[in-house]
Design an enzyme around this catalytic site. Structure first.
Site, PDB file in Angstrom:
ATOM      1  N   GLY A  12     111.033  67.495  43.544  1.00  0.00           N
ATOM      2  CA  GLY A  12     111.806  67.262  42.318  1.00  0.00           C
ATOM      3  C   GLY A  12     112.706  68.429  41.938  1.00  0.00           C
ATOM      4  N   ARG A  16     114.594  70.891  33.715  1.00  0.00           N
ATOM      5  CA  ARG A  16     114.278  71.583  32.458  1.00  0.00           C
ATOM      6  C   ARG A  16     113.829  73.043  32.645  1.00  0.00           C
ATOM      7  NH1 ARG A  16     110.112  67.851  29.616  1.00  0.00           N
ATOM      8  NH2 ARG A  16     109.933  66.884  31.666  1.00  0.00           N
ATOM      9  N   GLY A 102     103.153  69.087  42.963  1.00  0.00           N
ATOM     10  CA  GLY A 102     103.451  70.514  43.133  1.00  0.00           C
ATOM     11  C   GLY A 102     103.617  71.252  41.827  1.00  0.00           C
ATOM     12  N   ASP A 103     103.820  70.529  40.733  1.00  0.00           N
ATOM     13  CA  ASP A 103     104.015  71.205  39.442  1.00  0.00           C
ATOM     14  C   ASP A 103     102.793  71.069  38.530  1.00  0.00           C
ATOM     15  OD1 ASP A 103     104.303  68.515  38.847  1.00  0.00           O
ATOM     16  OD2 ASP A 103     106.174  68.735  37.724  1.00  0.00           O
ATOM     17  N   ARG A 333     101.364 106.990  43.285  1.00  0.00           N
ATOM     18  CA  ARG A 333     102.253 106.144  44.102  1.00  0.00           C
ATOM     19  C   ARG A 333     101.663 105.860  45.480  1.00  0.00           C
ATOM     20  NH1 ARG A 333     107.658 109.259  43.886  1.00  0.00           N
ATOM     21  NH2 ARG A 333     108.186 107.656  45.423  1.00  0.00           N
ATOM     22  N   ASN A 377      92.826 124.139  42.363  1.00  0.00           N
ATOM     23  CA  ASN A 377      93.336 123.940  41.007  1.00  0.00           C
ATOM     24  C   ASN A 377      94.854 124.068  41.019  1.00  0.00           C
ATOM     25  OD1 ASN A 377      92.511 123.775  38.006  1.00  0.00           O
ATOM     26  ND2 ASN A 377      94.117 125.319  38.110  1.00  0.00           N
ATOM     27  N   ALA A 380      99.548 123.705  35.535  1.00  0.00           N
ATOM     28  CA  ALA A 380     100.509 122.836  34.846  1.00  0.00           C
ATOM     29  C   ALA A 380     101.916 123.087  35.353  1.00  0.00           C
ATOM     30  CB  ALA A 380     100.439 123.084  33.350  1.00  0.00           C
ATOM     31  N   ARG A 440     108.232 136.644  41.768  1.00  0.00           N
ATOM     32  CA  ARG A 440     109.032 136.564  40.538  1.00  0.00           C
ATOM     33  C   ARG A 440     109.563 137.951  40.232  1.00  0.00           C
ATOM     34  NH1 ARG A 440     103.827 137.383  37.110  1.00  0.00           N
ATOM     35  NH2 ARG A 440     102.826 135.385  37.408  1.00  0.00           N
TER      36      ARG A 440
HETATM   37  C1  UD1 Z   1     104.969  61.602  36.834  1.00  0.00           C
HETATM   38  C2  UD1 Z   1     104.360  60.201  36.716  1.00  0.00           C
HETATM   39  C3  UD1 Z   1     103.736  60.039  35.333  1.00  0.00           C
HETATM   40  C4  UD1 Z   1     102.712  61.130  35.102  1.00  0.00           C
HETATM   41  C5  UD1 Z   1     103.312  62.516  35.337  1.00  0.00           C
HETATM   42  C6  UD1 Z   1     102.218  63.547  35.312  1.00  0.00           C
HETATM   43  C7  UD1 Z   1     105.685  58.680  38.093  1.00  0.00           C
HETATM   44  C8  UD1 Z   1     106.753  57.676  38.097  1.00  0.00           C
HETATM   45  N1  UD1 Z   1     105.398  59.223  36.904  1.00  0.00           N
HETATM   46  O1  UD1 Z   1     106.014  61.674  35.866  1.00  0.00           O
HETATM   47  O2  UD1 Z   1     103.122  58.779  35.212  1.00  0.00           O
HETATM   48  O3  UD1 Z   1     102.220  61.037  33.795  1.00  0.00           O
HETATM   49  O4  UD1 Z   1     103.960  62.593  36.615  1.00  0.00           O
HETATM   50  O5  UD1 Z   1     102.745  64.860  35.408  1.00  0.00           O
HETATM   51  O6  UD1 Z   1     105.095  58.966  39.133  1.00  0.00           O
HETATM   52  N2  UD1 Z   1     108.900  64.374  42.919  1.00  0.00           N
HETATM   53  C9  UD1 Z   1     109.365  64.295  44.221  1.00  0.00           C
HETATM   54  N3  UD1 Z   1     110.415  63.476  44.505  1.00  0.00           N
HETATM   55  C10 UD1 Z   1     111.012  62.717  43.572  1.00  0.00           C
HETATM   56  C11 UD1 Z   1     110.530  62.785  42.229  1.00  0.00           C
HETATM   57  C12 UD1 Z   1     109.473  63.621  41.955  1.00  0.00           C
HETATM   58  O7  UD1 Z   1     108.845  64.981  45.119  1.00  0.00           O
HETATM   59  O8  UD1 Z   1     111.944  61.985  43.919  1.00  0.00           O
HETATM   60  C13 UD1 Z   1     107.772  65.267  42.622  1.00  0.00           C
HETATM   61  C14 UD1 Z   1     108.158  66.371  41.665  1.00  0.00           C
HETATM   62  O9  UD1 Z   1     108.574  67.520  42.373  1.00  0.00           O
HETATM   63  C15 UD1 Z   1     106.855  66.617  40.913  1.00  0.00           C
HETATM   64  C16 UD1 Z   1     106.150  65.294  40.963  1.00  0.00           C
HETATM   65  O10 UD1 Z   1     106.757  64.546  41.995  1.00  0.00           O
HETATM   66  O11 UD1 Z   1     106.061  67.587  41.567  1.00  0.00           O
HETATM   67  C17 UD1 Z   1     106.263  64.532  39.644  1.00  0.00           C
HETATM   68  O12 UD1 Z   1     107.614  64.259  39.385  1.00  0.00           O
HETATM   69  P1  UD1 Z   1     108.224  64.321  37.925  1.00  0.00           P
HETATM   70  O13 UD1 Z   1     109.659  63.990  38.002  1.00  0.00           O
HETATM   71  O14 UD1 Z   1     107.843  65.604  37.282  1.00  0.00           O
HETATM   72  O15 UD1 Z   1     107.443  63.087  37.278  1.00  0.00           O
HETATM   73  P2  UD1 Z   1     107.110  62.872  35.762  1.00  0.00           P
HETATM   74  O16 UD1 Z   1     108.285  62.285  35.081  1.00  0.00           O
HETATM   75  O17 UD1 Z   1     106.491  64.073  35.201  1.00  0.00           O
HETATM   76 CA    CA Z   2     106.254  66.381  35.830  1.00  0.00          CA
END
Ligand code: UD1
Ligand code: CA
Length: 457
Positions: A12, A16, A102-103, A333, A377, A380, A440
């Site tokens: 993703g 934000r 991953g997040d 260091r 020793n 200073a 000195r």
């Molecule tokens: C998603 C879920 C939601 C859940 C939430 C929890 C879906 C449709 N929604 O929403 O129900 O409550 O996570 O955090 O699944 N990613 C990809 N490829 C893409 C889109 C996303 O790899 O095309 C990955 C993102 O990197 C991320 C994860 O999937 O790690 C979740 O994607 P994100 O867009 O954050 O989904 P949410 O809207 O949070």
């Molecule tokens: Ca998310």
């Protein structure tokens, strides 16, 4: 044991985050978000781990650098369902797949073990939890009479009454591989975001008569996602508080668990005490009875038993012996070794040097590229002049030397055993053993000299 595949969705954009860096490479507690998820995944001993990457391109696999991971590129990010679809050729026909995000970095191994155990008979199980503020998450729709799961509705597609539901989809789930192979290619993107939602697979399974079960994390913070810098900062505090509390349980006295930062591994012996606002990075080992004063920063340091580090000291890539005193305000260091019972005091900088047993440099000194013997020793304001503008040179100070205050030792130079150096000397040649050496000019006094005075006009 059930055949386990793990897929981590990490492609993703993370809009934000307001950052040019891929979201999953942002650092939490000293390592990238994705590395936290991978550590948990590896602990589950799966047959394979696939990571779906995309936004940020090859930077993600390069930063992680693990040959055992199957890296699957999602060229365009069309949703979580589309992301999982990319891994289809790599997933086994048998067994189950655990989907991780991953997040979502704080998820715990034992929570996932419970989730997987529930899926042991090839069941479809969602990890869900109830949140007081379910804003932004997909909601779990249950049959009101039976309580069974019917579907997941994304926030942006939910009706007023569905938005009231507090049970949310954490995004983490275990799916039978047979179900993925059958239903995933049939997902459609007819929703408010025009995305292929992985979550739609729930309603498809239910329609086909497959039961969808749920499991829950112990703590709801385990499933918090990082979508902004504010979330990242919040999760950092949660991770740190957890880490500090685990150390407290092991018997480490952390004076305030809300004022400590561990960005790596902190290994402590018995009876260790850590005052407020310290930062530990890399691998830090503290022996028995070690005390760390307030506001210290320690990076890749090993400290032996009984040593005290006084406040405001910065120590990097160093080894410190038993019963030493360091600080307040010391800077140690890389490449430094302090032997047992040595003292390094305020405003003393030591670089790439070894300090022998019982030796002391208590005030305002620079010691660089030096080998210092036992019971020395250092007065200073003593400075090793180790750099001639092009090259670094070594200073050797043998055992039982006394260096008077404000001495400059111009390297390369050797101060022999038992030497005494008179205060204020500039030492450019090797000294003989057991003698007083000083350089000195003689002190003189000028009779009749008057201080200059301003004329009163
Ligand atoms: C998603 C879920 C939601 C859940 C939430 C929890 C879906 C449709 N929604 O929403 O129900 O409550 O996570 O955090 O699944 N990613 C990809 N490829 C893409 C889109 C996303 O790899 O095309 C990955 C993102 O990197 C991320 C994860 O999937 O790690 C979740 O994607 P994100 O867009 O954050 O989904 P949410 O809207 O949070
Ligand atoms: Ca998310």
């Amino acid at each position: 044991m059930i055949n386990l595949n793990i897929v981590i969705l990490a492609a993703g954009i993370g809009k934000r985050m307001q950052s040019s860096q891929p979201k999953v490479l942002h650092v939490l507690a000293g390592k990238p978000l994705l590395e936290h998820v991978l550590d948990v995944a590896r602990a589950l001993l799966p047959k394979k781990i696939c990571v779906v990457y995309g936004h940020g391109g090859e930077r993600v696999p390069r930063a992680i650098n693990d040959n055992e991971i199957i890296w699957v590129k999602q060229e365009v990010q069309l949703g979580t369902g589309h992301a999982l679809l990319q891994t289809l050729p790599y997933l086994d026909a048998e067994g189950v797949t655990l989907v991780l995000l991953g997040d979502v970095p704080l998820i715990k191994v034992d929570t996932l073990e419970r989730l997987i155990a529930k899926a042991a008979k090839n069941n479809f199980v969602l990890l869900t939890t109830e949140l007081d503020a379910p804003f932004g998450y997909g909601r779990i729709i249950r049959n009101q009479a039976t309580g069974t799961i019917q579907a997941i509705v994304e926030e942006k597609d939910a009706s007023e009454s569905q938005l009231e539901i507090r049970e949310i989809n954490t995004g983490i789930m275990v799916l039978p591989n047979s179900l993925i192979h059958e239903f995933l290619p049939k997902l459609q993107n007819k929703n408010s975001q025009g995305e292929y939602y992985l979550t739609d697979i729930v309603a498809m399974a239910v329609e086909a008569g497959i039961e969808v079960d749920s499991a829950h994390p112990v703590h709801s913070w385990e499933v918090l996602g990082v979508n902004s810098k504010a979330h990242l900062a919040k999760l950092e505090r949660i991770a740190q508080y957890e880490h500090a509390n685990n150390l407290l349980k092991q018997g480490v006295m952390i004076l305030d668990p809300s004022r400590i930062d561990i960005r790596g591994q902190l290994i402590c012996g018995n009876n260790v005490e850590i005052d407020i606002n310290c930062i530990f990075e890399g691998i830090v080992q503290l022996g028995d009875d070690v005390k760390i004063g307030a506001h210290c920063i320690l990076r890749d340091v090993a400290i032996s038993s009984g040593t005290t580090i006084f406040p405001f000291s910065l120590i990097e890539s160093a080894e410190i012996g038993k019963s030493c005193h360091v600080g307040p305000y010391s800077r140690i260091r890389p490449g430094t070794r302090l032997s047992d019972e040595s003292h390094i005091g305020n405003f003393v900088e030591v670089k790439n040097s070894s300090i022998g047993m019982g030796s002391k440099a208590n005030h305002l000194s620079y010691i660089g590229d030096a080998i210092i013997g036992t019971k020395v020793n250092i007065g200073a304001g003593t400075i090793t002049c180790n750099y001639d503008g092009a090259f670094k040179h070594q200073t050797i100070i043998e055992d039982d030397v006394f260096v008077g205050s404000a001495t400059q030792l111009v390297a390369p130079v050797r101060v022999a055993r038992g030497s005494t150096i008179g205060a204020g000397s500039t030492i450019t040649r090797n000294t003989p053993e057991d003698q007083l050496t000083l350089s000195r000019s003689k002190q003189i006094s000028i009779t009749g000299w008057k201080r200059p005075q301003k004329n009163k006009t």
